[in-house]
Write a protein that holds these residues in place. Structure first.
Motif, mmCIF file in Angstrom:
data_model
loop_
_atom_site.group_PDB
_atom_site.id
_atom_site.type_symbol
_atom_site.label_atom_id
_atom_site.label_comp_id
_atom_site.label_asym_id
_atom_site.label_seq_id
_atom_site.Cartn_x
_atom_site.Cartn_y
_atom_site.Cartn_z
ATOM 1 N N ILE A 80 47.899 46.612 37.049
ATOM 2 C CA ILE A 80 48.829 45.775 37.818
ATOM 3 C C ILE A 80 50.138 46.533 38.032
ATOM 4 N N THR A 81 50.429 46.848 39.284
ATOM 5 C CA THR A 81 51.675 47.530 39.639
ATOM 6 C C THR A 81 52.440 46.783 40.728
ATOM 7 N N GLU A 82 51.849 45.755 41.306
ATOM 8 C CA GLU A 82 52.445 45.048 42.428
ATOM 9 C C GLU A 82 53.601 44.152 41.966
ATOM 10 N N ILE A 85 52.991 40.260 41.959
ATOM 11 C CA ILE A 85 52.233 39.732 40.824
ATOM 12 C C ILE A 85 53.128 39.634 39.593
ATOM 13 N N ARG A 86 53.921 40.661 39.344
ATOM 14 C CA ARG A 86 54.811 40.667 38.181
ATOM 15 C C ARG A 86 55.851 39.547 38.276
ATOM 16 N N ALA A 87 56.320 39.293 39.492
ATOM 17 C CA ALA A 87 57.315 38.233 39.667
ATOM 18 C C ALA A 87 56.698 36.857 39.439
ATOM 19 N N LYS A 88 55.431 36.689 39.796
ATOM 20 C CA LYS A 88 54.776 35.382 39.672
ATOM 21 C C LYS A 88 54.326 35.109 38.234
ATOM 22 N N PHE A 89 54.090 36.165 37.453
ATOM 23 C CA PHE A 89 53.597 36.004 36.080
ATOM 24 C C PHE A 89 54.544 36.657 35.076
ATOM 25 N N PRO A 90 55.800 36.263 35.018
ATOM 26 C CA PRO A 90 56.719 36.878 34.064
ATOM 27 C C PRO A 90 56.272 36.608 32.623
ATOM 28 N N LEU A 135 48.093 35.957 44.654
ATOM 29 C CA LEU A 135 46.839 36.447 44.062
ATOM 30 C C LEU A 135 45.727 35.481 44.434
ATOM 31 N N ASN A 136 44.787 35.965 45.230
ATOM 32 C CA ASN A 136 43.754 35.069 45.720
ATOM 33 C C ASN A 136 42.490 35.830 46.081
ATOM 34 N N LEU A 137 41.529 35.058 46.539
ATOM 35 C CA LEU A 137 40.219 35.592 46.911
ATOM 36 C C LEU A 137 39.878 35.128 48.314
#
Length: 599
Positions: A80-82, A85-90, A135-137
């Motif tokens: 995970i480098t995005e 994603i990091r902002a949404k899952f602190p 983050l989705n499919l």
């Protein structure tokens, strides 16, 4: 980032299964083994299209194999480098750049819980799928309505391109749109002046007045639906052009290709600055639909190298499987012990790659349909393949329905195939000739060995090395005590060959290893009288002139060609072979499938 691992407990046909994925992965397996179920599990956590009602656990979601009251779906993401994603899952991303999401379904009350964390042991409950914007499919089912998918994807691409315009481009586009709408209005005016169009509208209005008095103030006309300027792009269609002549996009196969091309183009735009606004996993079921074999192989290459995101495919196409990297193939199979579904080597594995590449020049012999088989019968050559396929039909053993493949190793090198099948979780049976071999040795002097039985014993040892739990201690002792009797023989005595054949046959066959009495041609000739008579007539030997040896010698000359024509012409005599040892390998394969499917 990418989805690295999925762990399922008591979900549908998965009791306790783990699946490892690469950035490009192909899920394969027989029908109803659980490919769609695996994708459905991932969708519960990642698919934006699922409603709240869709997320509630249904009765069929709980594993029927053990009557569980709960089930668990765990997703592990890696690399995970995005920033999005990091902002949404602190606080939920580990120092190893990993994230875990979990869905737990409860039968009582039909409710569920979601949780997230830095590791499998550090999960905390979360409220809802708040992360789906980043983050989705994106899921395309096998029964997709391709025209609807195309329209939606086309609109998304144009909307994205529209939002990325510069101020100058916006001004130029607005001017062009104003001119375009004016031209379309002029077209409508000219259309109204066509006599047959005008007449058609009048007739339609007259008939409508006879039907009802409602809406009499509304006039029905034959015309064009001219969109507003901000909706014009939604009316744009995908068209093919031939010699500047527009035609509708071709059949469903071409539409599938266009849909994937739209996906790839949109994904490239969304990731053009290196830091995307969202991370989407693409899941596509049966992308080969409506494509011929060459295009299926090209599609496989395109999906691997042109879609710049994680892609998970399911497929029944041997053409796609043959072109996919073997370390990215996730083969699902039904476990014999509890009838649950598992993945060979837990999914994407370098071990599978090593075994496939270990076949070296034999790789072209490995039919990719074997990946989809529930059982494989391995034989030495093409004449055995021809014979056993014909015998299966004669005995009513439906190979395709039972997912049984018959594969020639083009020689006697069974071991590498067996090692691959063991890793893939594919049961196998072999049949090999009972050969004599002359060994030339200067010091010891020449001697004979029963190389066919020795070969069968080598396969037996390999099987029980790979599957230690299957070894019978009495059989191990028997093999150890008697295998020395097969070598350093003074001659190729036929009576001794038969003695050793009967001595070893029963022990070997319990492990699915079938030894010929002598060879295919001899064993076939020595089955029933009806088969012998058919062979004599096939080779046109006069009764007073023929000998058994002459017929068998003739059978071995161009044996594949002769076998093909013999079974084609003399099909009616083949059922008589049932009950002879020659038919036992096929019946063993059938028994494996019956036990596999017995719940």
């Amino acid at each position: 980032m990418f989805l690295y691992r999925v762990k399922l407990k008591n979900f549908r046909n998965f009791v306790d299964s783990e699946f490892i994925f690469n950035k490009k992965s192909l899920i394969i397996g027989a029908n109803d083994v659980g490919k769609t179920n695996l994708l459905d599990a991932i969708r519960l956590l990642l698919d934006k299209s699922l409603s709240e009602n869709d997320l509630e656990p249904a009765s069929e979601d709980f594993c029927a194999l053990n009557n569980s009251n709960t089930f668990e779906i765990l997703l592990q993401f890696a690399d995970i480098t995005e920033d999005c994603i990091r902002a949404k899952f602190p606080g939920n991303i580990s120092d190893q750049n990993q994230l875990f999401l979990k869905y737990t379904g409860f039968k009582d009350g039909k409710h569920y819980e979601l949780s997230a964390g830095r590791s499998e042991d550090e999960l905390e409950e979360i409220k809802g799928r708040f992360y789906l914007k980043v983050l989705n499919l994106k899921y395309v089912p096998a029964n997709r309505q391709i025209d609807t998918f195309l329209k939606n994807q086309k609109n998304r691409l144009l909307e994205k391109l529209k939002s990325n315009r510069t101020e100058e481009q916006v001004r130029e586009d607005e001017s062009q749109l104003t001119n375009l709408i004016s031209l379309l209005s002029d077209v409508q005016g000219l259309l109204d002046k066509l006599s047959f169009v005008d007449k058609g509208g009048s007739l339609l209005n007259d008939e409508l007045k006879k039907l009802a008095e409602h809406h009499v103030s509304q006039e029905i006309k034959l015309g064009m639906d001219i969109p507003k300027s901000n909706d014009l792009f939604r009316k744009v269609q995908l068209l093919s052009y031939v010699n500047d002549q527009a035609i509708q996009l071709g059949g469903d196969g071409r539409k599938n290709q266009a849909f994937l091309a739209l996906w790839a183009a949109l994904n490239d735009i969304e990731n053009s600055d290196g830091q995307p606004d969202e991370v989407s996993l693409f899941c596509i079921e049966e992308p080969e639909a409506h494509l011929h074999p060459h295009q299926q192989r090209r599609l496989s290459e395109y999906l691997v190298y042109n879609l710049n995101t994680q892609v998970i495919l399911t497929s029944h196409s041997p053409f796609i499987a043959s072109e996919f990297q073997p370390e990215s193939i996730v083969r699902l199979y039904t476990c014999n012990e509890d009838h649950s579904t598992k993945a060979a080597k837990s999914g994407a594995s370098a071990e599978i790659k090593a075994k496939v590449e270990g076949l070296e020049f034999r790789l072209n012999v490995l039919s990719s349909e074997v990946y989809f088989s529930d059982c494989v019968l391995l034989v030495e050559g093409s004449s055995e393949v021809i014979f056993y396929k014909a015998l299966a039909i004669a005995l009513g053993i439906e190979l395709d329905r039972l997912n049984i493949s018959i594969l020639s190793v083009e020689g006697v090198g069974f071991e590498r195939y067996i090692e691959l099948f063991d890793i893939l979780g594919i049961p196998w049976v072999i049949r090999t000739d009972n050969d004599y071999q002359l060994v030339t040795a200067k010091k010891q002097g020449n001697y004979y060995r029963l190389s066919g039985i020795q070969r069968a014993i080598s396969v037996w040892k390999l099987k029980h090395t790979l599957q230690p739990a299957s070894a019978n201690p009495e059989h191990i002792k028997f093999i150890t005590d008697n295998e020395n009797e097969l070598t350093h023989l003074v001659d190729s005595d036929e009576r001794y060959r038969q003695e050793m054949y009967h001595k070893f046959y029963e022990v070997l066959k319990t492990s699915g290893i079938y030894l010929a009495n002598i060879g295919l041609e001899e064993d076939l000739f020595n089955t029933s009288e009806s088969v012998r008579n058919s062979l004599r007539q096939f080779y046109d030997y006069p009764v007073k002139d023929y000998s058994d040896e002459a017929v068998i010698k003739k059978m071995k000359d161009k044996k594949s060609t002769h076998m093909f024509n013999f079974v084609k012409i003399n099909y009616k005599c083949l059922p008589d072979i049932n009950g002879y040892e020659l038919a036992e390998p096929l019946n063993h394969c059938k028994k494996i499938i019956e036990e596999l499917r017995r719940v």
